[in-house]
Each structure stands twice: as structure tokens, then as C-alpha cells.
Design an enzyme around this catalytic site. Structure first.
Site, PDB file in Angstrom:
ATOM      1  N   LYS A   1       0.824  -1.220   0.000  1.00 57.05           N
ATOM      2  CA  LYS A   1       0.000   0.000   0.000  1.00 57.05           C
ATOM      3  C   LYS A   1       0.852   1.262   0.000  1.00 57.05           C
ATOM      4  CE  LYS A   1      -3.348  -2.796   0.158  1.00 57.05           C
ATOM      5  NZ  LYS A   1      -3.955  -3.217  -1.110  1.00 57.05           N
TER       6      LYS A   1
ATOM      7  N   GLU B   1      -3.508   7.189   7.600  1.00 58.87           N
ATOM      8  CA  GLU B   1      -4.303   7.838   6.569  1.00 58.87           C
ATOM      9  C   GLU B   1      -5.357   8.670   7.259  1.00 58.87           C
ATOM     10  OE1 GLU B   1      -4.929   5.148   2.749  1.00 58.87           O
ATOM     11  OE2 GLU B   1      -6.834   5.598   3.755  1.00 58.87           O
TER      12      GLU B   1
ATOM     13  N   HIS C   1     -16.072  -3.459   6.559  1.00 55.53           N
ATOM     14  CA  HIS C   1     -15.205  -3.391   5.375  1.00 55.53           C
ATOM     15  C   HIS C   1     -15.462  -4.515   4.376  1.00 55.53           C
ATOM     16  CE1 HIS C   1     -13.059  -0.190   7.378  1.00 55.53           C
ATOM     17  NE2 HIS C   1     -13.020  -0.955   8.444  1.00 55.53           N
TER      18      HIS C   1
ATOM     19  N   ARG D   1      -6.721  -7.535 -10.114  1.00 57.23           N
ATOM     20  CA  ARG D   1      -7.370  -8.821 -10.439  1.00 57.23           C
ATOM     21  C   ARG D   1      -8.811  -8.549 -10.825  1.00 57.23           C
ATOM     22  NH1 ARG D   1     -10.751  -8.464  -6.189  1.00 57.23           N
ATOM     23  NH2 ARG D   1      -9.865  -7.762  -4.218  1.00 57.23           N
TER      24      ARG D   1
END
Lengths: 165, 502, 502, 165
Positions: free
Chosen positions: C116, C201, C236, C293
Site C-alpha cells: 500500500k 491515513e 469493510h 485482479r
């Protein structure tokens, strides 16, 4: 256990070696064979190739529906084969054939008369069912025996309609 | 404006209509015969009422009982589906009388198109080409017909004025054989429709059956949704339809489409309808008849146009304008429908009945199944053998054929025999793939033995499968015998009792 | 060019890939664990090989066994689906080494987007907006992070560098609670990914999760297929997706789409991929991550664009150019996907296992179901609880919602509990209908009790149903007792034996 | 036969009159009731309205899944009702509660200790299964009895995890 299995006049010698192996001719193949959810639908993995088929016992032979094709399969084990060989291998011909209604319906027309000679494939009777007219044909050459129904009559499933000598 | 629709039908089309109603927030009322208590349309509808015994004439054809249910349930509209009461002028008229919206055309349009002779006369007046034949005639005698026949030319067809589904139809090759065939055609028409009138039509050889879907609102707007190729038939029963037809180009599509619109306008048509044409080898086309109702094969048109035809029928019947102009109708890709019938393609397409014990639907991208059956449901001999419609969409005809092949391979129905193998063989036919077929193709130039190559390559697998099943069964029964033997020795008496009561 | 594809996955996505291969005439090889012998992907594939016991790490995650099968079967390409080995750079690299086509991006692209921190750094260099947070960092210490945190501002998120699926993620409201949360996040990341690295973040409040599908060929052509709105999540995990997003207008779609394309180009991307963005209340958007993907929710994009994404993946992997230019991609109508999970929405979404004894799929116009299960199949605790994806298309969002409601009502699965009632309640939610939701909606402002009105109106019906079933059962058991009584008197000895062995 | 059926604290008096009729309160209703293909799925046509529902016996009560709603239904016949009234109507409180694993899985965390007081709804244990973490909560207030598992342990379905006094 060894079986002689015949399709379209071709013979296959199939030996069930154990739960996971069969021998066909001189090839030893790995099988993984399962019925799907308790139905006569079978999944076969044969040396990695995956097949699925509907297999059930017909009137005389086994029937296999595989990839859009239907096969009539005759299966004999060694004992049966030997018995048949001893009997001279003669296949019984003739005998009386009784045409039975394959489903309930209405007889639309009877196209043969008692005593008449018929050819294999000749339409003998028309039966209406599910809004469709169905032609019932002679399975072999012969002469007509008793005709038990007439046009306009309602018939039950498996009711004998007529006989062929 | 109605808010509760009675669906005067059964099977997949009743389910189709209930779905459209539900998606528009309209309540639904199902009717069912004694054979259909557990049918899907009964399970899916908001309300459901028994209307009689299994035979259609005692249930689904009983207009009086259906009106009773409408009254009891407060349904203020009726959708007739196809078949049964869908093309009965008197039924539509009675709806109007009872202040129930009939979701379909006016009784006068049904009447005008229902009588084949009158329909021909009407469209001829509007300048629309028809198959050459007897014109303007209600009741011609055999002598009249025998006189006219040579002028039309042989081969020709005798057709029932009130006809449909191939009943009362005869092909005539010469004048000599015509009297006998006339007599039998009249007899069949009389028994099927209660009307022995017949007329003559030139037999178009190598013809294709191509039809146009039209939609019309009550403001005079009429559009067409393109064509459907329906030449894959057996005994005048359609088996597979596709849209578009690979036989038409844009110019011909536009020309035939506008003539279809004109035909509908000629009878002041409202709601959904279909104009059937015959197209000969040289691309001459002739009006054949108009079906004044929703058509079995409507989904392929839905797939290529994106129009929900049943929802649009409901909107039109509610007095709204068409949601589309002709310019807004765009054709995208290719759709094919296979009619899945409970009949045995290996045994003369004999109908098959029984309980469906297992079913696995093909799903995934571009696949739609419209059906009224499910595992546990019993297929009875009382109704049409069509149990499902398998519809696929692809960007091109080739892609659609490959997708249909994939979907047919996935489709499992256990408990009744189906014509899925027929469709599989058809998908492998080079003539079908090449678009080279006419309405006689299935009967005259197609055989289930065509797939001879794949047949022999899979014979060994079939032999192995059957042998494994047979072996397993004989092992199982041997075990059962062994268990019984042990039981008998230990529990002699009990074992015997058990066998007695098995 | 490859002609045999090994599908290194299970469940609905394996079936989806096999279908695409079959429609392109490509042979397929399935792999299966001991728990999956009867799974649909095994039944549908041309070949199938056992690769180990039920747990994923002993079967579907065993790259070595999968390569063995590729060798044995002669498969010259591998499609990894999603999950399992799909985003493993080493797996893709090993494929190249063995001269097997990996149907997906280059190993270097997987690597660049898989980490990430690296992904953020890469797209920042390309001038793409990211959520404010720690930049350019591989291994920051807790002290570094505690120093930087106030500059980013609270609330903020601690996220695992190797992360995914919410693992190793913590929400931080103040500096005080941060040390504890850092420790637990690192612990979780370490155990889940074998990598305890984390980064920070800014927490975007009221955010929507909107992602873009991109397709890229090996000739440098990159296009996007529009967006998917994925804000309906729980912990999530996405539960429902739709396309287009009602939150975007054409201008914003074009802008975000071109940035998605740019992100893919930044890592020299080939094949299908997804760029995830967070969009705040003021329509500022930030790059979140790229999934290298095929995505679970790809079918909704297929429904609105008409592009078969998996078929296109196969074509790209065969070295062909994209079949479409950006200009040829048109968006038509609205599609919604509900993920049908084997979990009980009335009991904290607890996973449910068991044998599916009965299943009735919704079908008809505009409905697609992608599934790997069928009646008779056993849902085991070893894999993901998602057992089907129900996808609908409608001309408008409103029509799609009504159609989804109809399809959910039709869908029956007996044997395991499913979250279908959750989706039904969601479809009735005014906020959902109004498009007023963010990623916290399901957890914070939604409850299964929302449908309280319909609940009380149907309570009487529920009471009647339960009473009828209970009455029927007590009648049946009474009859059974009576029958046994008779047996005992007539066949005293036998009756006792029978009961003994029941 | 008369039944007292309770949903969400609301009582319904339902009398099974005959095969095709029930009485609820003072309304006589026509019923047509069928199980669908041998499954616990039931089709009910009640005065013309068509309903379909999944009905099965839960741990204590009946469970009905109807139009996206789940109902816990308590059914008593007259005899049971009388018995309960005679017993004074007191509902048993307390007793030991054993938390069992609802499915096989991995214990991720145990959030309570023996002897600790817990509130109804408090998360006691986290069980990972099917790639999801599942919170197992206290069904009522109480104090923790024996804790039989610890984090990192694999458990079988129905295995007792901990007890609540």
C-alpha cells in the site's frame, strides 16, 4: 469384476479393479465416481477428465445421456456372457408385441386393421396428449393382432392399444 | 387506472406477467386448476383462486369462472397471456362490458385478425403483399376451391379459416389428390375449431418464417421492435427463435417493419402484437397472419432492444403513451431462444410426464430462463409440453450460439425427458450455424444422428459410466442380500417380516 | 496462444471463468479440495484434479500443487480468480518462469500495487490525489508515526501496509489512544500477512467507496468501464454494489475515469483491474488502492456496458488488442448486485453452514445469478460465506431496485440461513432508495428492525402459518403413535425389534 | 383444536376448525395450506391471499421467515395454557447458560475472565470462521463461570466454550 458392455454394436471389456481403478482393454484408468445429490446424475472424473451424465435403467438396457447424446447400453458380466454363449447366442425373434399407451391421451386415429401386414416404422396409431399428436410406430415387421381401441377413445397410461404378431 | 391484474393463464407466461406487475407495484391475482395448486404462478402471485379441474376446458378456458374471480378479488384488469382465452374476441368484449381492462387489443382487432380470410382481405386492402391464394371468401365450396386451385398453382396449402397450430392444414401436390385432402382438412378444422371453413394458399418453397413485434398505444402511435426468425419448427410448432434474422439486411428490415406497422394500423391496433411473414428464397415477403397477443418468443426481442414488452403492455393498457419512438429503438447484439419441451427427441418427440426431481438452471452472463417449473413439480399431460424457455444474448450470432451451447450443457432436468439434446444437436449443425435453413429444415434435413462424430468419441465414456452404475447397484443389492442373510440367521423371524413388508 | 486454462479457484468465480472459457472454445481444468468434490466448478470443467484437504492453505493456496496439475493436464494458462493466489506476485512470476500464461497483470504491477505504501508513492508521483497520510515510507517506527499523526489530523486510520479486508486497521480519535491501537494493529497485521508494517491515513468522514473498472492490453491501450458504487459495507466487507453511482455526474465520471486510467498506466498495467477511490461529501476524491485482479462485483459493469470482462481478460492474455476503444464504451441503464452470504442477519450475521436442501433461483427479465452452489451441495466452514451473487439490470435505478426486490422475494434457499432478508430490508430503506448513504451506513444507521411496519402487518399471517405447521406435526406424530400401538399388538415382538433398530 | 400463538408479545387465538377453515378471534377464514416439494417451505392461501414462508422449529419456539421478516412464534394449545396458568405463570429465570460454538472455528480472543460480571449483549468471545470474525455475546446479565477455551484454540461445532451463571 469384469463386464462386457455393448454400445452401437461395439463391445467394451471393462474390469472394475478397485474403488478407484478400472481396466478397459489393457489400459488401467483412475476413476473418481459420485452420484450428484442423490439423483441418477453421475459425476465421473476419469484420469482427470470430468464428465457428467444421466444414467438409468431402461426397459431392457441401460440408458446413458451424455453431452447431448443418448446411448443404449447392454451390460453383461462374465457369468452372463458364458451362459449366453452356451445357449448358442441366438437372439429371440418374433413373439407378440403389445403397444401400450406411453401416456394418458386421446386416440385420434387408428391406421391399421386386424390381420393387416405392417412394416417396421409404419405408423399404427395417433395419440393426442399435451396438445400434440404423437405417432406410434411399429417396432418391427409383422401382422396386426387385436386392435383394442378406436378413434375418439380416451386411454390411460400403459393401457394396451393393439398387438402385433 | 387499474391496480390489480388477474392473470388468466398458467406456466411460465403467468410467472412472466406476475413479475412485470410486481416490478410496477401492481397487485396480482392468479387462477389455477386442481393440477396446479403448487405451480409457481400460484406461489408468486399476491392472491390465488381455484377455478376447476385439471382439463383446460373446465378451468383455464372457463371465462365465467375467471370473471367470478375478478369480481371476488377486485381485480380491475385481466392479462390473458398467450393461448387459452388470449385471442377470443368475446372474452375481450365481455371484459369491456364488466369494466375490466383487457390487457390487449380491442375486440374488433382480434376479430379482424382472428378470421384468416378476413385478415387477408383487410391487409390486401391496405396494399400489403399476401401469399397468393383465395381472397375475400368466407364460405367457399369444394367445387369453388377445386376450380381456383390450378390458377394459384401447385403445390398449395389448404388452411383452416379459424386455424392455428397446423390444425386443418394440408399440403396438396396435384389436383387429383385434392378432394380427399379437402375432406380431411375440413373434418379436422371442424373438430378443432368448430368451423370447417378452409381456404387455399400457394405453398412457398424454401420459405422462412420471420415475424415482427409491434407495439401500439391508444394515441395512434405504432412502432416495431424488429424481427424474429422462427423457421426452426417441427410440425408447425416453433422450437427455436432468434433475433435478428441473419437473412435480413437493414433495408429489408426497415421495409418489412414499416409494413408490419401498416398492418397493425389497418385494424386500429392497440397493445403488443406480432405480424408473421413468409419470406421466400428470393427475399420476397408475404403477410401470413397477425397474432393479437403477447408471443411466446417475446424475450429475444427484449434482449436485443432492452424494452420490457410486458411492462410496456401494462403501461399502454393504463392509457399511457408508448415509452419509445421508433427512432429510440436500437438493436444490440443477437438473442436466441430454445423452447425446452418435456418430450423425448430420441423417441419421436413423444411427450413426457412425471415429477421433476432435480433441476439445475444455467445462469451467468447473458443467460435468461423463463419457466414455471421447479424441483418437486409434477408435469401432467393436461397442458402444453413447454416447460421452460432458455434465452441467451451475445454480441454476435456466433457468440450467442456458443453461449447457448454452454447453457444447454449446464441445464439439468431430472424426472422428465426433455428436448435439450435436440437443441444441442442443432447447435452443432453446420447448416444451422451457417444460417442455411427454412421452415422444413428440422423435418426434412435434420436428424438426431447428425452428431455422429461426437457420438462415437463419447461411446467409451458412456460404456464406462453405465458399467460403474450397474456395478454399484449390483454391489448394493448384494450387500442387502448379505445383510438379510445375517438377519435371518440371528433374527430369523424378524428378517422374514422385514422382507415381507419392504 | 494458450488453449487450456487452469482455474486456480473455487465457487462462483471458478464457474464464471469456466463459462467464459467454454464460450471461447478454450478447455478448462478445475482444481478442488476434498470438501469440493461435488462443487459446481468440478462438474462443469473439462478436467478436474484433487489438490488437498479442505483448508485453503492445504489446497487452494498450494501453488506447488497447482503447478503440478498444470503440468499433468497440459494447461498452458492459469486464471487465478480473486482471493487465494490472485494477488501474489511470486505466483505470477513463477507462472512466467514455467511458461504458463498468467491471466492477469505483470508480477511487477502486482508488487507495485500490493504494497500500500509503495502504491501510494507511485500514484502520487503520477500526480494522482491520495488520502492525506504518511508518504514514501517503508518502515516507520511508532515514534515516527506518533510525530506525524497530529500533522495529518484526527480522526485518522492506522492501516496495514500489506493489508486488505479491514485486517490490521484501526480508527484513531486522539493522540492519547494511539500507542495502544498501533500495537494491536501491528499485531493483527503481523498475524494476518506476516508483515507488521503500518501507515497512517486521514479518516474521510461520510465517505463513499467508488471504484473504476479498467482494462488494459499489452499494446498500451487502457480504457475504463465506468464506476461501481460500493459504499454498502459491513466491517469493510462489501454487501451490495451498483453501477453507475448516483453520486457522480458525467463530468466527475470522466475525470475520475481518466485518473483511474492514469493510475493503471503508472504501473504499466495489463489486463483487468480496479482502482478504488474514497469520495468525500464535497465530491473530493482520493486514490485508495488498486486491486490487480478480477473483482467480485464485475458483473454490474458487464450489465451496464455489455462488455464480457472475463472473455476480454482471456483475449488480452492471448495477446490480442482490446475489443473496444474508450469511445465505444456506452453506459446503458442501472445494475445492482446483492452478495448472498450464508449468514444469519437476525443473529449478528453469524455464518451458517449445512446442506442446501432446496433452492429456487429468481429468473426472468433483467436477472442474473452467479453461483457455485445447488440443491444437495454442502456449505462448509472452510471458505468464504458468499454463496451467490444476485445481479439485476433496469433502465433506471428505481426500476433496478424494484426488480431486485422482486428477485429477492423469489429467491429461496433452504438448508442454510442467508442474508437475503438483510437485502430485502435494505431495498425498503428510504435512505438507500434516496441514495443517501456512505461506508458507515449499514453499521451506524441501519437496522433489521427498520421494516417495522411490514412486520406488524404480517405478524398475524406468521402466527397462522406457524400454528398450521405445529398442528400438522402434532397430528402426524399422533398418527405415528397410533400406528405403533397397532403394530405392537399384532406383531409384538417385531414392533419392539423395529423400535430398537430405528 | 384451539391454540394460543404469541408473536412479539401479541397473542392470537387460532382455532383449527377443519382441514379448510380456521377461526382467528371471531373471523372464520378459508385456508389452503401445502408444503412445497417436501421442504419446510409452506404455501398458504388464506381467503384468496397467497403467502409463502419458511417455517421450522427453533431451540424453543417456532421460527417463521416471511417476506424478509423473521418471527419467533410461541404456540400453546389449551391444555398447555391451563397448566402454565396453574403453575402461576412464573417464567424461570437464571440457571446456568453454556455458550456453545455455533460452528467450527478458531478462537481469536476471549474477552471475559472467570468470576467476572457481564451485562446482556456484552461480547464474551470472538470466533473466526469462514474468514469472518464473529462476536459471541452474553444472552443476559450474569457472572462468568468456567472459561473452557483460550485464544488460538480450534473448536468444533457445539463445543462448550464458556459458562455463565
Amino acid at each position: 469384476m469384469k463386464y462386457i458392455t455393448t454400445i452401437d454394436d461395439k463391445e467394451f471389456e471393462i474390469e472394475i479393479v478397485d474403488e478407484h481403478h478400472i481396466r478397459i482393454g489393457d489400459r488401467l484408468l483412475q476413476v473418481n465416481f459420485e452420484a450428484v445429490s442423490g439423483q441418477p446424475v453421475f459425476s465421473l472424473i476419469l484420469d482427470g477428465k470430468s464428465y457428467e451424465s444421466y444414467v438409468y435403467q431402461g426397459e431392457e438396457d441401460w440408458e446413458v445421456l451424455l453431452r447431448g447424446q443418448q446411448y443404449q447400453v447392454k451390460i453383461e458380466d462374465e457369468r452372463e456372457k458364458r451362459l449366453r454363449a452356451a445357449a448358442g447366442g441366438g437372439v429371440m425373434e418374433g413373439g407378440e408385441f403389445h403397444l401400450k399407451a406411453p401416456m394418458p391421451g386421446l386416440v385420434v386415429a387408428v391406421l391399421v386393421e386386424e390381420g393387416q401386414a405392417v412394416k417396421k416404422g409404419q405408423v399404427m396409431l395417433i395419440l393426442e396428449s399435451m396438445k400434440m399428436q404423437n405417432e406410434l410406430k411399429a417396432p418391427r415387421d409383422g401382422s396386426m393382432g387385436r386392435v383394442r381401441v378406436k378413434a375418439g377413445e380416451s386411454v390411460e397410461q400403459k393401457q394396451t392399444l393393439l398387438s402385433l404378431h | 387506472m387499474f391496480n390489480k391484474v388477474l392473470v388468466a393463464n398458467r406456466g411460465e407466461i403467468a410467472v412472466r406477467i406476475i413479475r412485470a406487475c410486481r416490478e410496477l407495484g401492481i397487485e396480482t391475482v392468479a387462477v389455477f386448476s386442481e393440477a396446479d395448486r403448487n405451480a409457481l404462478h400460484v406461489r408468486y402471485a399476491d392472491e390465488a383462486y381455484l377455478i376447476g379441474p385439471a382439463p383446460s376446458r373446465e378451468s383455464y378456458l372457463r371465462a365465467d369462472k375467471i370473471f367470478d374471480v375478478a369480481k371476488k378479488s377486485g381485480a380491475n384488469a385481466i392479462h390473458p397471456g398467450y393461448g387459452f382465452l388470449a385471442e377470443r374476441e368475446d372474452f375481450a368484449a365481455k371484459c369491456a362490458e364488466l369494466d375490466i381492462t383487457f390487457i390487449g387489443p380491442k375486440p374488433s382487432s382480434i376479430a379482424a385478425m382472428g378470421d384468416k380470410a378476413e385478415a387477408r382481405a383487410t391487409v390486401i386492402k391496405a396494399g400489403i403483399p399476401v401469399v397468393p391464394g383465395t381472397e375475400d371468401v368466407g364460405n367457399m365450396t369444394n367445387d369453388d376451391l377445386l376450380n381456383i386451385a390450378p390458377k394459384i398453382g401447385f403445390p398449395l396449402l389448404i388452411k383452416a379459416t379459424a386455424g392455428g397450430g397446423g390444425k386443418g392444414m394440408r399440403e396438396v401436390k396435384s389436383l387429383e389428390e385434392m378432394p380427399t385432402l379437402l375432406a380431411s382438412a375440413r373434418r379436422e378444422a371442424e373438430s378443432a375449431f368448430g368451423d370447417g371453413n378452409v381456404y387455399l394458399e400457394k405453398l412457398i418453397e424454401g420459405a422462412r418464417h420471420i415475424e415482427f413485434q409491434i407495439m401500439a398505444d391508444s394515441f395512434g402511435n405504432v412502432i416495431h421492435l424488429g424481427e424474429r426468425e422462427c423457421s426452426i419448427q417441427r410440425r408447425h410448432q416453433k422450437l427455436l427463435e432468434e433475433s435478428p434474422s441473419s437473412f435480413l439486411d437493414d433495408e429489408m428490415r426497415e421495409k418489412m417493419g414499416s409494413i408490419a406497422v401498416k398492418s397493425a394500423q389497418a385494424v386500429d391496433y392497440v397493445n403488443a402484437g406480432t405480424i408473421e411473414f413468409l419470406v421466400d428464397k428470393d427475399r420476397n415477403f408475404y403477410f401470413l397472419e397477425m397474432n393479437t397477443r403477447l408471443q411466446v418468443e417475446h424475450p429475444i426481442t427484449e434482449m436485443v432492444t432492452g424494452v420490457d414488452i410486458v411492462a410496456e403492455q401494462l403501461r399502454i393498457a393504463r392509457g399511457r403513451q408508448l415509452s419509445y419512438t421508433q427512432e429510440q429503438i436500437k438493436f444490440n447484439g443477437h438473442a436466441i431462444e430454445c423452447r425446452i419441451n418435456a418430450e423425448d427427441p430420441f423417441n419421436g418427440f413423444m411427450p413426457s410426464t412425471g415429477r421433476i426431481t432435480h433441476s439445475l438452471l444455467p445462469t451467468g452472463p447473458g443467460v435468461r430462463v423463463d419457466t414455471g417449473v421447479y424441483p418437486g413439480f409434477e408435469i401432467t399431460p393436461f397442458y402444453d409440453p413447454m416447460i421452460a424457455k432458455l434465452i441467451v444474448w451475445g454480441e454476435t450470432r456466433g457468440q450467442a450460439i456458443l453461449r447457448m451451447r454452454r447453457a444447454l450443457e449446464e441445464y439439468r432436468i431430472v424426472g422428465v425427458r426433455t428436448n435439450i439434446p435436440f437443441h444441442q444437436t442443432l447447435m452443432d449443425s453446420h447448416r444451422f450455424m451457417g444460417g442455411q435453413f427454412d421452415t422444413r429444415f428440422v423435418e426434412e434435413r435434420f436428424s438426431m444422428d447428425d452428431a455422429i462424430e461426437s457420438r462415437s468419441s463419447n461411446a467409451e465414456i458412456a460404456a464406462i459410466l453405465a458399467t460403474l452404475v450397474a456395478h454399484q447397484q449390483s454391489e448394493l443389492s448384494a450387500q442387502r442380500v448379505r445383510r438379510n442373510e445375517r438377519d435371518t440367521s440371528n433374527w430369523k423371524w424378524v428378517g422374514r417380516w422385514e422382507r415381507m413388508h419392504r
